[in-house]
Every structure is written in C-alpha cells, then in structure tokens.
Design a protein around this motif. Structure first.
Motif, mmCIF file in Angstrom:
data_model
loop_
_atom_site.group_PDB
_atom_site.id
_atom_site.type_symbol
_atom_site.label_atom_id
_atom_site.label_comp_id
_atom_site.label_asym_id
_atom_site.label_seq_id
_atom_site.Cartn_x
_atom_site.Cartn_y
_atom_site.Cartn_z
ATOM 1 N N MET A 94 0.855 -1.178 0.000
ATOM 2 C CA MET A 94 0.000 0.000 0.000
ATOM 3 C C MET A 94 0.901 1.241 0.000
ATOM 4 N N HIS A 95 0.600 2.165 -0.900
ATOM 5 C CA HIS A 95 1.398 3.384 -1.036
ATOM 6 C C HIS A 95 0.465 4.590 -1.060
ATOM 7 N N ALA A 96 0.882 5.661 -0.404
ATOM 8 C CA ALA A 96 0.160 6.929 -0.540
ATOM 9 C C ALA A 96 0.578 7.610 -1.843
ATOM 10 N N ASP A 97 -0.293 8.441 -2.388
ATOM 11 C CA ASP A 97 0.020 9.232 -3.585
ATOM 12 C C ASP A 97 0.666 10.532 -3.119
ATOM 13 N N PHE A 98 1.984 10.532 -2.973
ATOM 14 C CA PHE A 98 2.700 11.696 -2.476
ATOM 15 C C PHE A 98 4.020 11.813 -3.236
ATOM 16 N N PRO A 99 3.966 12.399 -4.448
ATOM 17 C CA PRO A 99 5.203 12.521 -5.222
ATOM 18 C C PRO A 99 6.189 13.465 -4.545
ATOM 19 N N PRO A 100 7.501 13.170 -4.657
ATOM 20 C CA PRO A 100 8.076 12.075 -5.456
ATOM 21 C C PRO A 100 8.303 10.786 -4.665
ATOM 22 N N LEU A 101 7.682 10.636 -3.481
ATOM 23 C CA LEU A 101 7.801 9.354 -2.799
ATOM 24 C C LEU A 101 7.080 8.278 -3.601
ATOM 25 N N ARG A 102 5.857 8.553 -4.007
ATOM 26 C CA ARG A 102 5.128 7.664 -4.922
ATOM 27 C C ARG A 102 4.575 8.529 -6.032
ATOM 28 N N ILE A 103 4.842 8.162 -7.290
ATOM 29 C CA ILE A 103 4.400 8.946 -8.450
ATOM 30 C C ILE A 103 3.516 8.050 -9.298
ATOM 31 N N ILE A 104 2.240 8.390 -9.394
ATOM 32 C CA ILE A 104 1.305 7.499 -10.083
ATOM 33 C C ILE A 104 0.950 7.973 -11.489
ATOM 34 N N ASP A 105 1.307 9.220 -11.856
ATOM 35 C CA ASP A 105 1.005 9.664 -13.221
ATOM 36 C C ASP A 105 2.036 10.703 -13.654
ATOM 37 N N GLY A 106 1.946 11.123 -14.928
ATOM 38 C CA GLY A 106 2.880 12.106 -15.451
ATOM 39 C C GLY A 106 4.147 11.460 -15.993
ATOM 40 N N PRO A 107 5.094 12.261 -16.450
ATOM 41 C CA PRO A 107 6.300 11.735 -17.104
ATOM 42 C C PRO A 107 7.209 10.933 -16.182
ATOM 43 N N TYR A 108 7.056 11.105 -14.869
ATOM 44 C CA TYR A 108 7.906 10.377 -13.930
ATOM 45 C C TYR A 108 7.146 9.262 -13.210
ATOM 46 N N ASN A 148 -7.048 0.878 8.531
ATOM 47 C CA ASN A 148 -8.201 -0.020 8.622
ATOM 48 C C ASN A 148 -7.844 -1.427 8.160
ATOM 49 N N TRP A 149 -7.114 -1.509 7.069
ATOM 50 C CA TRP A 149 -6.730 -2.825 6.550
ATOM 51 C C TRP A 149 -5.776 -3.532 7.507
ATOM 52 N N MET A 150 -4.846 -2.775 8.069
ATOM 53 C CA MET A 150 -3.925 -3.377 9.034
ATOM 54 C C MET A 150 -4.680 -3.874 10.263
ATOM 55 N N SER A 164 -7.663 -4.873 10.523
ATOM 56 C CA SER A 164 -8.454 -6.071 10.226
ATOM 57 C C SER A 164 -7.570 -7.284 9.944
ATOM 58 N N GLY A 165 -6.246 -7.087 9.984
ATOM 59 C CA GLY A 165 -5.326 -8.208 9.842
ATOM 60 C C GLY A 165 -5.086 -8.670 8.430
ATOM 61 N N ARG A 166 -5.391 -7.831 7.446
ATOM 62 C CA ARG A 166 -5.178 -8.241 6.051
ATOM 63 C C ARG A 166 -3.685 -8.320 5.758
ATOM 64 N N ASN A 167 -3.331 -9.167 4.808
ATOM 65 C CA ASN A 167 -1.922 -9.411 4.475
ATOM 66 C C ASN A 167 -1.406 -8.322 3.541
ATOM 67 N N VAL A 168 -1.128 -7.154 4.127
ATOM 68 C CA VAL A 168 -0.632 -6.023 3.348
ATOM 69 C C VAL A 168 0.567 -5.391 4.046
ATOM 70 N N LEU A 169 1.422 -4.751 3.258
ATOM 71 C CA LEU A 169 2.521 -3.950 3.757
ATOM 72 C C LEU A 169 2.310 -2.522 3.289
ATOM 73 N N ALA A 170 2.843 -1.570 4.024
ATOM 74 C CA ALA A 170 2.736 -0.160 3.642
ATOM 75 C C ALA A 170 4.119 0.473 3.727
ATOM 76 N N VAL A 171 4.439 1.267 2.721
ATOM 77 C CA VAL A 171 5.787 1.841 2.601
ATOM 78 C C VAL A 171 5.804 3.287 3.087
ATOM 79 N N GLY A 172 6.871 3.650 3.814
ATOM 80 C CA GLY A 172 7.082 5.041 4.198
ATOM 81 C C GLY A 172 6.297 5.489 5.410
ATOM 82 N N ILE A 173 5.921 4.570 6.276
ATOM 83 C CA ILE A 173 5.117 4.906 7.447
ATOM 84 C C ILE A 173 6.006 5.454 8.564
#
Length: 253
Positions: A1-15, A49-51, A53-62
């Motif tokens: 799981m990643h937040a949309d916070f460029p340039p930590l996570r870039i989901i659109d555009g040239p980069y 919320n996902w954490m 509930s015990g779902r099998n997910v990791l989150a980056v940059g917490i």
C-alpha cells in the motif's frame, strides 16, 4: 500500500513509477519472487483499517506514532526525508540575507512566508508559526496540491519564501519546468530528517514479512541504486548534507 505523495510515490505524469516508494516496491518484487505482488494507492486511514483487520498487506514510508503502533509493526527505516526547508526564488538568497542555516522566526519578522493550510511542518516549525508576533506576514493557501499553489505564489512574488520538503519542492518545480527558478535554504528550527519504515499488521504473517523485508533493506539501503532514488529529487546544493545524513541513516535499526 502506497500513498500518492510525489516524489515518494508517483502514479502519473512523465515520472510515473519513478518515485522512492516505487523503487522500494520494485526491489521487494525482485527479492520476494515467491509472492504475488500488487500495488494499492491508499490514504493512511484506509491503510490503518486494513492493518487493523489483519489483512496481508505492507505499507511503505510509514512514520511510527502511538496511534499506528497499536495496529502496525515496523521494519528498519527504509526512507530518509530531509527536514522541511525554506524555498525562495533563485538568486535572491543574498538579497534576503540568507546564508547558511536560516532562522524561520527571523525570516517571518522581515519577509512574507507562504504555508499550506492545515498542514503540520513538524513540532518545531509549527511552534514558530503559532507564536510568531506578526502572523500577517504568513500567507496561507488552501490549494488542493500541497506545493503547487505555494510555488505559484512564490514565483509571482506574492511571498518571499515557502515551506516544503526538499523532495517535493524539486519535484513540483521540475514538473513545471521551473527547477532553475528556485533555491532551497535549510532551517535552524528544522534539523532532524524524517525516517519512514515499512509497516505490517500485528499478525504472525506480518512478523514473518518484517523479518524478510529487514533482510532485504539491510542488504540494499547502502547501494548506489537505492541512494540515487533519493538524490535525484534533491537540489544540487543540499546533496552533500543529505549524504552525511544518509550515512547516519544506514546505522539506524
């Protein structure tokens, strides 16, 4: 799981896909080939919320805090973000009397500062902003983008400086083709870099994954490729200081 916070996570555009968290996800995909990987863009509330509930997910940059500690366990640090800085127009440092580390309190006493509404810049800077004797010099923008509105105000001359993380300032200016129009000055009141970690739920699966993730991070955090993912989003003038911070960061557990 990643937040949309460029340039930590870039989901659109040239980069797109070239952010720091993107690099970490790609690294984990290569190093953990026995797992099926998928990326979910999620805000912190959904991640918590996902954490919980015990779902099998990791989150980056917490960044750990007591609320998150209840439902998350953490890896060794994986992200090092330089402290919030003062961004000014290029070529104006001398005219503004900026040399070395700048006092935000002194800057506000003489010049106009732009900040984003409802955003925390860390306890030290927040304290300066709240206690400034002349808040009329602090201009608050409510733009939906954390830095874009501030950059526009700065380049139009409506303020003399704005607050931002160096990464987001360079990314925002680069996206506008105006990277050479800004300069970055470190602040005396903001000297401690921010460390982000990979988080997992407090389950047996989460504990096992943190063990695997730690082994990967400790092997790769010092590599040139890992470090370059951070340095590419820094202004040349602060890379040397950042490298010193990063050498200390490599000792962190």
């Amino acid at each position: 799981m990643h937040a949309d916070f460029p340039p930590l996570r870039i989901i659109d555009g040239p980069y797109a896909g070239q952010g720091i968290s993107d690099m970490i996800h790609e690294l984990m995909g290569r190093e953990l080939p026995d797992l099926r990987h998928s990326v979910i863009t999620a805000n912190l509330s959904r991640t918590l919320n996902w954490m919980e509930s015990g779902r099998n997910v990791l989150a980056v940059g917490i960044i750990p805090n007591p609320q998150r500690d209840r439902v998350m366990q953490y890896s060794v640090p994986c992200v090092l973000v330089p402290p919030v800085c003062l961004v000014v127009r290029a070529g104006e440092q001398e005219a503004l009397g900026l040399g070395g580390h700048v006092s935000l309190r002194d800057f506000i006493a003489r010049k106009r500062l732009g900040v984003a509404a409802a955003r925390s810049y860390g306890p030290e800077l927040d304290s300066v902003l709240l206690s400034s004797p002349d808040l009329s010099r602090v201009v608050v923008t409510k733009g939906s983008n954390l830095f874009e509105s501030l950059l526009e105000m700065l380049l139009l001359g409506r303020v003399d400086g704005v607050l931002a993380y160096p990464f987001e300032a360079v990314y925002g200016a680069r996206m506008k083709g105006k990277e050479d129009m800004i300069s970055i000055a470190p602040l005396r009141e903001s000297m401690v870099p921010v460390q982000g970690r990979i988080a997992a739920p407090r389950t047996a699966w989460g504990t096992a994954m943190i063990g695997r993730v730690n082994e990967i991070l400790l092997r790769h955090r010092g590599s040139n490729g890992y470090r370059q993912a951070f340095e590419r989003w820094l202004a040349p003038g602060i890379i040397e200081d950042y490298r010193i911070m990063y050498d200390d960061f490599l000792m962190s557990r």
